[in-house]
Enzyme design. Structure first.
Site, PDB file in Angstrom:
ATOM      1  N   ASN A   1     -14.715  -2.982 -14.543  1.00 30.71           N
ATOM      2  CA  ASN A   1     -15.976  -3.496 -13.716  1.00 30.71           C
ATOM      3  C   ASN A   1     -15.813  -5.079 -13.923  1.00 30.71           C
ATOM      4  OD1 ASN A   1     -18.166  -4.313 -12.478  1.00 30.71           O
ATOM      5  ND2 ASN A   1     -19.262  -2.352 -13.298  1.00 30.71           N
TER       6      ASN A   1
ATOM      7  N   THR B   1      -8.143  -0.743 -11.440  1.00 34.16           N
ATOM      8  CA  THR B   1      -8.159   0.508 -11.072  1.00 34.16           C
ATOM      9  C   THR B   1      -8.486   1.193 -12.335  1.00 34.16           C
ATOM     10  OG1 THR B   1      -6.122   0.314  -9.694  1.00 34.16           O
ATOM     11  CG2 THR B   1      -6.699   2.458 -10.682  1.00 34.16           C
TER      12      THR B   1
ATOM     13  N   ASP C   1       0.743  -1.045  -0.165  1.00 30.77           N
ATOM     14  CA  ASP C   1       0.053  -0.111  -0.156  1.00 30.77           C
ATOM     15  C   ASP C   1       0.836   1.376  -0.029  1.00 30.77           C
ATOM     16  OD1 ASP C   1      -3.042   0.217   0.444  1.00 30.77           O
ATOM     17  OD2 ASP C   1      -2.286   2.192   1.061  1.00 30.77           O
TER      18      ASP C   1
ATOM     19  N   LYS D   1     -16.495   8.490  -4.900  1.00 30.73           N
ATOM     20  CA  LYS D   1     -16.145   8.260  -6.145  1.00 30.73           C
ATOM     21  C   LYS D   1     -15.789   9.628  -6.969  1.00 30.73           C
ATOM     22  CE  LYS D   1     -17.630   5.906 -10.503  1.00 30.73           C
ATOM     23  NZ  LYS D   1     -16.374   5.218 -10.461  1.00 30.73           N
TER      24      LYS D   1
ATOM     25  N   HIS E   1     -23.853   5.998  -7.309  1.00 34.52           N
ATOM     26  CA  HIS E   1     -22.266   5.543  -6.606  1.00 34.52           C
ATOM     27  C   HIS E   1     -22.278   5.900  -5.223  1.00 34.52           C
ATOM     28  CE1 HIS E   1     -21.275   3.793 -10.342  1.00 34.52           C
ATOM     29  NE2 HIS E   1     -20.253   3.108  -9.778  1.00 34.52           N
ATOM     30  N   HIS E   2     -21.164   5.649  -4.426  1.00 36.28           N
ATOM     31  CA  HIS E   2     -20.771   6.188  -3.230  1.00 36.28           C
ATOM     32  C   HIS E   2     -20.207   7.574  -3.484  1.00 36.28           C
ATOM     33  CE1 HIS E   2     -16.784   5.369  -4.199  1.00 36.28           C
ATOM     34  NE2 HIS E   2     -17.188   4.096  -4.296  1.00 36.28           N
TER      35      HIS E   2
HETATM   36  P1  NAD Z   1      -9.405   2.981  -1.878  1.00 32.12           P
HETATM   37  O1  NAD Z   1      -9.241   4.513  -1.931  1.00 32.12           O
HETATM   38  O2  NAD Z   1     -10.413   2.512  -0.768  1.00 32.12           O
HETATM   39  O3  NAD Z   1      -8.075   2.372  -1.980  1.00 32.12           O
HETATM   40  C1  NAD Z   1      -7.101   2.582  -2.698  1.00 32.12           C
HETATM   41  C2  NAD Z   1      -5.743   2.002  -2.188  1.00 32.12           C
HETATM   42  O4  NAD Z   1      -4.655   2.351  -2.874  1.00 32.12           O
HETATM   43  C3  NAD Z   1      -5.887   2.695  -0.627  1.00 32.12           C
HETATM   44  O5  NAD Z   1      -5.312   1.929   0.321  1.00 32.12           O
HETATM   45  C4  NAD Z   1      -4.418   3.759  -0.972  1.00 32.12           C
HETATM   46  O6  NAD Z   1      -3.511   3.965   0.087  1.00 32.12           O
HETATM   47  C5  NAD Z   1      -3.703   2.851  -1.983  1.00 32.12           C
HETATM   48  N1  NAD Z   1      -2.837   3.426  -2.618  1.00 32.12           N
HETATM   49  C6  NAD Z   1      -2.597   4.751  -3.212  1.00 32.12           C
HETATM   50  N2  NAD Z   1      -1.595   4.905  -3.863  1.00 32.12           N
HETATM   51  C7  NAD Z   1      -0.694   3.885  -3.894  1.00 32.12           C
HETATM   52  C8  NAD Z   1       0.699   3.573  -4.356  1.00 32.12           C
HETATM   53  N3  NAD Z   1       1.214   4.828  -4.980  1.00 32.12           N
HETATM   54  N4  NAD Z   1       1.098   2.497  -4.030  1.00 32.12           N
HETATM   55  C9  NAD Z   1       0.441   1.457  -3.369  1.00 32.12           C
HETATM   56  N5  NAD Z   1      -1.140   1.817  -2.981  1.00 32.12           N
HETATM   57  C10 NAD Z   1      -1.308   2.957  -3.082  1.00 32.12           C
HETATM   58  O7  NAD Z   1     -10.014   2.998  -3.290  1.00 32.12           O
HETATM   59  P2  NAD Z   1     -11.253   1.760  -3.975  1.00 32.12           P
HETATM   60  O8  NAD Z   1     -12.615   2.081  -3.528  1.00 32.12           O
HETATM   61  O9  NAD Z   1     -10.587   0.363  -3.459  1.00 32.12           O
HETATM   62  O10 NAD Z   1     -10.948   1.573  -5.546  1.00 32.12           O
HETATM   63  C11 NAD Z   1      -9.557   1.655  -6.052  1.00 32.12           C
HETATM   64  C12 NAD Z   1      -9.783   1.771  -7.456  1.00 32.12           C
HETATM   65  O11 NAD Z   1     -10.794   0.746  -8.002  1.00 32.12           O
HETATM   66  C13 NAD Z   1     -10.548   2.908  -8.085  1.00 32.12           C
HETATM   67  O12 NAD Z   1      -9.776   3.248  -8.973  1.00 32.12           O
HETATM   68  C14 NAD Z   1     -11.979   2.716  -8.299  1.00 32.12           C
HETATM   69  O13 NAD Z   1     -12.434   3.201  -9.374  1.00 32.12           O
HETATM   70  C15 NAD Z   1     -11.565   1.035  -8.790  1.00 32.12           C
HETATM   71  N6  NAD Z   1     -12.699   0.226  -8.770  1.00 32.12           N
HETATM   72  C16 NAD Z   1     -12.866  -0.785  -9.645  1.00 32.12           C
HETATM   73  C17 NAD Z   1     -13.759  -1.766  -9.657  1.00 32.12           C
HETATM   74  C18 NAD Z   1     -13.716  -2.761 -10.722  1.00 32.12           C
HETATM   75  O14 NAD Z   1     -14.654  -3.514 -10.656  1.00 32.12           O
HETATM   76  N7  NAD Z   1     -12.819  -2.532 -11.646  1.00 32.12           N
HETATM   77  C19 NAD Z   1     -14.646  -1.714  -8.672  1.00 32.12           C
HETATM   78  C20 NAD Z   1     -14.605  -0.798  -7.487  1.00 32.12           C
HETATM   79  C21 NAD Z   1     -13.674   0.084  -7.646  1.00 32.12           C
END
Ligand code: NAD
Length: 247
Positions: A107, A79, A36, A139, A135-136
């Site tokens: 997704n 992401t 993280d 976002k 969404h929440h």
């Molecule tokens: P979040 O903010 O809860 O989690 C992101 C995590 O990444 C945090 O713990 C943060 O500390 C960490 N982070 C940030 N920069 C970092 C780095 N340089 N190195 C390592 N860790 C780092 O966000 P989330 O709700 O878990 O969403 C994360 C991503 O996933 C977003 O882009 C969101 O849009 C995406 N998402 C995708 C799907 C999917 O199905 N593909 C579903 C939900 C969310």
């Protein structure tokens, strides 16, 4: 069978922590590294991860890929924020004859992928269509990538069917009619307690057809993530979207 060695980047986040739980619960997968903010990405290599999963931020994910691909680590990326320019960067990292697989899906919910397929199947038959996504409030992007993609898919089908723009007499809407993605209006709601919901409504004379997908818990993304984790080594190069992995 030797378990597949998995590293998770963004492991402390909402999605990352769900991935950690899902990997821990799978007999054929072994969690070997969690990274993280503030941790070194190279610990993925030191821990001999074979596949890494990234749920971080649009900036951080490019650092992950720039480290992981040259190191020979297969990548599953949830992401969001990827566009054609970013896909080109990933293809450049992979090179002309890639040995590494990268799956990027905005997704990972199987239901959401099917919702898009069903919407595409209906798109040629109705004069009107609109999308509402919820969404929440944390976002940052609106409309959601899924809503924008669904609208693009519907728009493409409508154009191929030579459908005109949906009838709409609105003049000077001041934003009340949402954002137009081609012929499709998309409306975004941000509500405390929501995860992700999308409603696609088609309308024709005397009838409405609504296709709705409701992600009530982040666990719904895990079957798709684990499917990608298990397939990615057999998919050298870049694969975009979960769709092709389902069949
Ligand atoms: P979040 O903010 O809860 O989690 C992101 C995590 O990444 C945090 O713990 C943060 O500390 C960490 N982070 C940030 N920069 C970092 C780095 N340089 N190195 C390592 N860790 C780092 O966000 P989330 O709700 O878990 O969403 C994360 C991503 O996933 C977003 O882009 C969101 O849009 C995406 N998402 C995708 C799907 C999917 O199905 N593909 C579903 C939900 C969310």
């Amino acid at each position: 069978m030797t378990p597949l060695r998995i590293g998770v980047v963004g492991a402390a986040g909402r999605m990352g922590s769900e991935v950690v739980r899902a990997v821990d619960a799978a007999d054929d997968l072994q969690l070997v590294a969690v990274v993280d903010l503030g941790d070194r990405l190279t610990q993925l290599v030191t821990a001999r991860a074979e596949v890494i999963v990234d749920f971080t931020t649009p900036t951080a994910v490019m650092d992950t890929l720039a480290m992981a691909i040259p190191a020979g680590l297969h990548c599953v990326v949830g992401t969001t924020g990827f566009d054609e320019g970013r896909y080109a960067e990933v293809r450049a990292l992979l090179g002309p004859d890639p040995a590494v697989g990268v799956v990027i899906a905005a997704n990972f919910s199987v239901g959401a992928v099917l919702m898009m397929r069903f919407a595409a199947a209906a798109a040629a038959y109705f004069p009107s269509v609109e999308i509402v996504e919820t969404h929440h409030p944390s976002k940052v992007d609106a409309p959601s990538g899924t809503a924008a993609h669904t609208a693009e898919v519907i728009d493409e089908v409508r154009r191929r069917a030579n459908l005109p723009f949906p009838p709409d007499a609105t003049v000077g809407d001041a934003g009340a009619r949402g954002v137009a993605v081609g012929a499709v209006r998309v409306h975004s709601q941000r509500l405390v307690g929501a995860v992700a919901r999308q409603q696609v409504t088609f309308a024709g004379p005397g009838e409405l057809l609504t296709i709705e997908h409701d992600s009530r818990d982040r666990a719904c993304f895990m079957p798709g993530v684990l499917r990608a984790v298990r397939c990615v080594r057999d998919l050298p190069g870049l694969t975009v979207g979960l769709d092709s992995l389902l069949d």
